[in-house]
Design a protein around this motif. Structure first.
Motif, short mmCIF file in Angstrom:
data_model
loop_
_atom_site.label_atom_id
_atom_site.label_comp_id
_atom_site.label_asym_id
_atom_site.label_seq_id
_atom_site.Cartn_x
_atom_site.Cartn_y
_atom_site.Cartn_z
N ARG A 1 0.82 -1.19 0.00
CA ARG A 1 0.00 0.00 0.00
C ARG A 1 0.87 1.26 0.00
O ARG A 1 0.49 2.28 -0.57
N SER A 2 2.05 1.19 0.61
CA SER A 2 2.89 2.37 0.72
C SER A 2 3.39 2.85 -0.62
O SER A 2 3.78 4.00 -0.77
N ARG A 3 3.39 1.99 -1.64
CA ARG A 3 3.85 2.42 -2.94
C ARG A 3 2.89 3.41 -3.59
O ARG A 3 3.22 4.08 -4.55
N GLY A 4 1.68 3.48 -3.06
CA GLY A 4 0.68 4.33 -3.67
C GLY A 4 0.78 5.78 -3.30
O GLY A 4 0.00 6.60 -3.76
N GLY A 5 1.72 6.19 -2.45
CA GLY A 5 1.87 7.59 -2.10
C GLY A 5 1.30 7.90 -0.74
O GLY A 5 1.17 7.05 0.12
N ALA A 6 0.92 9.16 -0.56
CA ALA A 6 0.44 9.62 0.74
C ALA A 6 -0.88 8.97 1.11
O ALA A 6 -1.62 8.51 0.25
N PRO A 7 -1.18 8.89 2.42
CA PRO A 7 -2.46 8.34 2.85
C PRO A 7 -3.61 9.07 2.17
O PRO A 7 -3.65 10.29 2.12
N ARG A 8 -4.57 8.31 1.64
CA ARG A 8 -5.65 8.91 0.88
C ARG A 8 -6.98 8.34 1.30
O ARG A 8 -7.08 7.28 1.89
N ARG A 9 -8.04 9.08 0.98
CA ARG A 9 -9.40 8.61 1.19
C ARG A 9 -10.20 8.93 -0.06
O ARG A 9 -9.79 9.74 -0.90
N SER A 10 -11.35 8.35 -0.20
CA SER A 10 -12.20 8.59 -1.37
C SER A 10 -13.21 9.66 -1.05
O SER A 10 -13.84 9.67 0.01
N SER A 11 -13.40 10.59 -1.97
CA SER A 11 -14.44 11.60 -1.82
C SER A 11 -15.76 11.04 -2.34
O SER A 11 -15.81 9.96 -2.92
N ASP A 12 -16.83 11.80 -2.14
CA ASP A 12 -18.15 11.32 -2.54
C ASP A 12 -18.24 11.06 -4.03
O ASP A 12 -18.99 10.18 -4.47
N ASP A 13 -17.48 11.81 -4.82
CA ASP A 13 -17.57 11.61 -6.27
C ASP A 13 -16.54 10.61 -6.78
O ASP A 13 -16.34 10.47 -7.98
N LYS B 1 -5.60 12.47 3.11
CA LYS B 1 -6.14 12.47 4.47
C LYS B 1 -5.59 13.65 5.26
O LYS B 1 -4.41 14.00 5.16
N LYS B 2 -6.46 14.23 6.08
CA LYS B 2 -6.07 15.36 6.92
C LYS B 2 -6.22 14.97 8.39
O LYS B 2 -7.27 14.50 8.81
N VAL B 3 -5.15 15.20 9.15
CA VAL B 3 -5.11 14.83 10.57
C VAL B 3 -4.71 16.06 11.37
O VAL B 3 -3.83 16.83 10.96
N LEU B 4 -5.33 16.25 12.52
CA LEU B 4 -4.98 17.34 13.43
C LEU B 4 -4.59 16.74 14.78
O LEU B 4 -5.34 15.96 15.36
N ILE B 5 -3.41 17.10 15.25
CA ILE B 5 -2.95 16.75 16.60
C ILE B 5 -3.05 18.03 17.42
O ILE B 5 -2.35 19.01 17.14
N LYS B 6 -3.92 18.04 18.43
CA LYS B 6 -4.18 19.31 19.13
C LYS B 6 -3.99 19.17 20.64
O LYS B 6 -3.93 18.06 21.19
N ASN B 7 -3.87 20.30 21.28
CA ASN B 7 -3.78 20.41 22.75
C ASN B 7 -2.50 19.83 23.33
O ASN B 7 -2.42 19.56 24.53
N GLY B 8 -1.47 19.64 22.51
CA GLY B 8 -0.21 19.09 23.01
C GLY B 8 0.79 20.17 23.38
O GLY B 8 0.63 21.35 23.02
N TYR B 9 1.81 19.76 24.10
CA TYR B 9 2.94 20.66 24.37
C TYR B 9 3.87 20.51 23.17
O TYR B 9 4.68 19.59 23.09
N VAL B 10 3.72 21.42 22.20
CA VAL B 10 4.34 21.26 20.88
C VAL B 10 5.72 21.94 20.88
O VAL B 10 5.82 23.16 21.01
N GLY C 1 -1.92 14.68 3.94
CA GLY C 1 -1.15 13.69 3.21
C GLY C 1 0.13 13.36 3.92
O GLY C 1 0.14 13.02 5.11
N LYS C 2 1.26 13.51 3.25
CA LYS C 2 2.55 13.17 3.83
C LYS C 2 3.20 14.34 4.57
O LYS C 2 4.23 14.15 5.23
N HIS C 3 2.64 15.53 4.46
CA HIS C 3 3.33 16.72 4.92
C HIS C 3 2.58 17.45 6.04
O HIS C 3 1.36 17.35 6.17
#
Length: 505
Positions: free
Chosen positions: A17-29, A35-44, A63-65
Motif C-alpha cells: 500500500r505504501s507504494r501508492g503515495g500519501a495516505p488517501r481517502r475517497s471523496s463522494d464523487d 487524508k487530513k489529521v490534526l494533533i491538538k492540545n499538546g505541548y508542541v 497527506g505526507k506533509h
C-alpha cells in the motif's frame, strides 16, 4: 522458520500500500483526496529556527506533509478526517537515530564485560559467520518495531557485513513494511592482497554498490533512502579490510550519487596494546587527519563515535562540514570513554545522536540517548552547563536531519516538511510534575511513553499497537527461537549464562 517469516511478511503487508503515495481517502464523487489529521492540545516543541514552543498547540497534517503548526488560540477545527487530542502529551519531531546496526537487536544481553576490541573478535565475528538472510530480515523487523514504539521515525543502518542483493532486500523491505524511514548504508569492501575472501574486486564492488543505491533510493514512497559505508579508521586500514584506493574511489561514488558516507572513527580501547592509541603510535596520525591527508573529508561524511577526536580533529571537521554522530550509552558500556560532543558543537561540527545497535548496549531507545548525552557531557567536563536538554534534543532531531542532508524535509515541525511526528504521554507516574515539561520529560520519561508515532503522515504506532503490522508478537517469537540457535552455532553458548556464573568475587 522460513514459513514463520513468510507468515509474518503476510501480516506486515502494508508496504504494498505504501507504494501508492500519501495516505488517501475517497471523496463522494470517487476522487482520491489526501487524508487530513490534526494533533491538538499538546505541548508542541517545534525545534524550528525560532525554537518555538506552543502550550496546548496543534500540528495539522495533509497527506505526507505538515500543513500547519498553531498556537492554541489559532488551532483550526474543521475539515479534518481525524483529530487526536494530545492533552498532557509532548509533541516533537520524530527522533532520528543516525547510527544503527539492525541485526544486533537479535542478540541483546550476550556481550557484558568486554572491551570493544574483544567484543568484535569474540562476539561479532563468530555471529556474523552464522547469519543468514532470514536472520537479517527478522532483525530488521524487530529493530524497526522497537524504534517505532519508542518514538524514532528515521534511522541510518550502517552495514557491517558483506551483503548481496538478496541480503539488502532482506534488510530494507521489513522496515518499509512496518512504516519507518530507513537510510541503508551499503558497505563498500573489496578483495585485496590481505582480504582475499571477498568475492568482488574494487571495480565490481563499486558497480554493485551503485546498482543497489540507484535501485533502492526513494523506494516505498520515500521510506527507503540509501548511503555508503566506507570504513576509514586505523583498525580497518591496518587489517586490510579497507584501502586508500577504496576510500578515495568510494568517496567519488558518494559525491556522484549524492549520498552520505558513514564511517567508524576514533573509538576503542585507549591503550598501547590494542585499539586507537596503538594505531596512533604506529601511524602517527588520527583517523580524521588521515581523511584530510587523502583529501576526501567533506560534508558527505558522517563520522561515528569519535571518542578520541582531538580539538584539531574537530576544527578540521567543522572546516569541511563533516558530521559527528555520538552514541553515548554504547561508548559507556564498553568502557571506551566519552566523546567530545559538547566541544564538537562549540567548534561548529554538525553533531547528532545514535544508538549503535542493541547487541552493544541493549537499547534502541533514542530518548535514552538524549538523556545520556546530557549526563555524560556534564560528567566529562565536570560542568552542569555544557549540555542542556534542549540542545541534546536538537541532536536527535534537527541536527540529525542536517547531518543526513535532509534538514529541508525532516527534523522539525514546520509547514511543508514531511510529517514525521512523535507524541509522548507525559502524564505517567514516573514523569511526575511538569513545571518545565521538556526537561522533566527527557529527564524522567522513557521512549516507551510514545503514544502516537507518525511517519510520512501515516500513524504507524497508535496507543500500544502497530498499525501496519498485526503480528509483532510473532516476529519477537521467531527472533527468540532463531537467535539462541545462532549463538550456539557461533560457539557462544556460555554467553547465555547469567553473569554470576562467569565472575569471581
Amino acid at each position: 522458520m522460513a514459513s514463520t517469516v513468510a507468515t509474518t511478511r503476510g501480516r506486515c503487508h502494508a508496504w504494498l500500500r505504501s507504494r501508492g503515495g500519501a495516505p488517501r481517502r475517497s471523496s463522494d464523487d470517487g476522487r482520491e483526496t489526501m487524508k487530513k489529521v490534526l494533533i491538538k492540545n499538546g505541548y508542541v516543541v517545534t525545534v524550528n529556527r525560532e525554537r518555538e514552543i506552543f502550550e496546548r498547540g496543534a500540528v495539522a497534517v495533509t497527506g505526507k506533509h505538515i500543513s500547519g503548526v498553531y498556537a492554541h488560540e489559532d488551532t483550526p477545527t474543521d475539515g479534518f478526517d481525524e483529530i487526536i487530542d494530545a492533552s498532557g502529551c509532548l509533541v516533537i519531531p520524530g527522533l532520528i537515530n543516525l547510527h544503527q546496526h539492525t541485526w544486533y537487536s537479535m542478540f541483546k544481553g550476550i556481550a557484558d564485560g568486554l572491551l570493544l576490541e574483544d567484543w568484535i573478535t569474540d562476539i561479532v565475528f563468530p555471529i556474523v559467520a552464522n547469519l543468514s538472510d532470514e536472520a537479517m530480515r527478522l532483525g530488521s523487523y524487530q529493530c524497526g518495531l522497537e524504534m517505532l514504539a519508542t518514538g524514532t521515525t528515521t534511522s541510518f543502518n550502517h552495514s557491517v557485513t558483506v551483503t548481496d542483493s538478496n541480503t539488502v532486500r532482506a534488510i530494507v523491505e521489513p522496515q518499509a513494511e512496518i512504516g519507518i524511514r530507513q537510510f541503508f548504508g551499503k558497505e563498500l569492501r573489496c578483495r585485496n592482497d590481505r582480504f582475499v575472501e571477498h568475492p568482488l574486486s574494487l571495480d565490481e564492488s563499486l558497480a554493485a554498490a551503485e546498482e543497489e543505491i540507484l535501485y533502492w533510493d526513494g523506494k516505498h514512497d520515500g521510506l527507503v533512502r540509501m548511503g555508503l559505508v566506507i570504513e576509514a579508521n586505523a583498525h580497518w586500514t591496518s587489517s586490510g579490510m579497507s584501502t586508500e584506493e577504496l576510500i578515495v574511489r568510494g568517496t567519488e561514488l558518494a559525491r556522484k550519487l549524492g549520498v552520505k558516507i558513514s564511517s567508524h572513527i576514533a573509538a576503542g580501547t585507549f591503550s598501547t596494546e590494542q585499539g586507537f592509541l596503538k594505531h596512533l603510535r604506529e601511524t602517527g596520525r588520527t583517523d580524521v587527519r588521515y581523511l584530510m591527508q587523502l583529501g576526501v573529508l567533506d560534508q558527505q561524511w558522517m563520522l561515528i563515535h569519535g571518542i578520541h577526536c582531538t580539538e584539531l580533529d574537530l576544527e578540521q571537521m567543522a572546516h569541511v562540514g563533516a558530521g559527528l554522530v555520538y552514541t553515548p550509552t554504547s561508548e559507556a558500556i564498553r568502557g571506551g570513554g566519552i566523546a567530545p560532543a559538547a566541544n564538537a558543537l562549540r567548534a561548529g561540527v554538525p553533531t547528532a545522536l545514535g544508538t549503535d545497535g542493541a547487541m552493544v548496549d541493549y537499547t534502541n531507545d533514542m530518548l535514552e540517548q538524549v538523556k545520556a548525552c546530557v549526563l555524560f557531557q556534564h560528567q566529562r567536563h565536570l560542568d552542569p552547563t555544557r549540555m542542556s536538554f534542549e540542545r541534546s534534543l536538537e541532536m536527535a532531531t534537527i541536527n540529525g536531519a542536517q547531518v543526513l542532508g535532509v534538514a529541508d524535509q525532516l527534523g522539525s515541525l514546520e509547514a511543508g516538511k514531511l510529517a514525521d511526528i512523535a507524541v509522548f504521554d507525559m502524564r505517567k507516574p514516573h514523569v511526575g510534575s511538569l513545571q518545565r515539561p521538556l526537561s522533566a520529560f527527557i529527564g524522567a520519561g522513557k521512549g516507551t511513553d510514545a503514544k502516537y508515532v507518525m511517519v510520512n503522515g501515516e500513524i504507524a504506532w497508535r496507543e500500544g499497537a502497530f498499525t501496519r503490522c498485526t503480528d509483532s508478537r510473532g516476529i519477537l517469537d521467531s527472533v527468540e527461537r532463531l537467535a539462541p540457535e545462532i549463538v550456539r552455532k557461533a560457539g557462544l553458548s556460555s554467553r547465555l549464562d547469567p553473569q554470576w556464573k562467569r565472575l569471581a568475587y
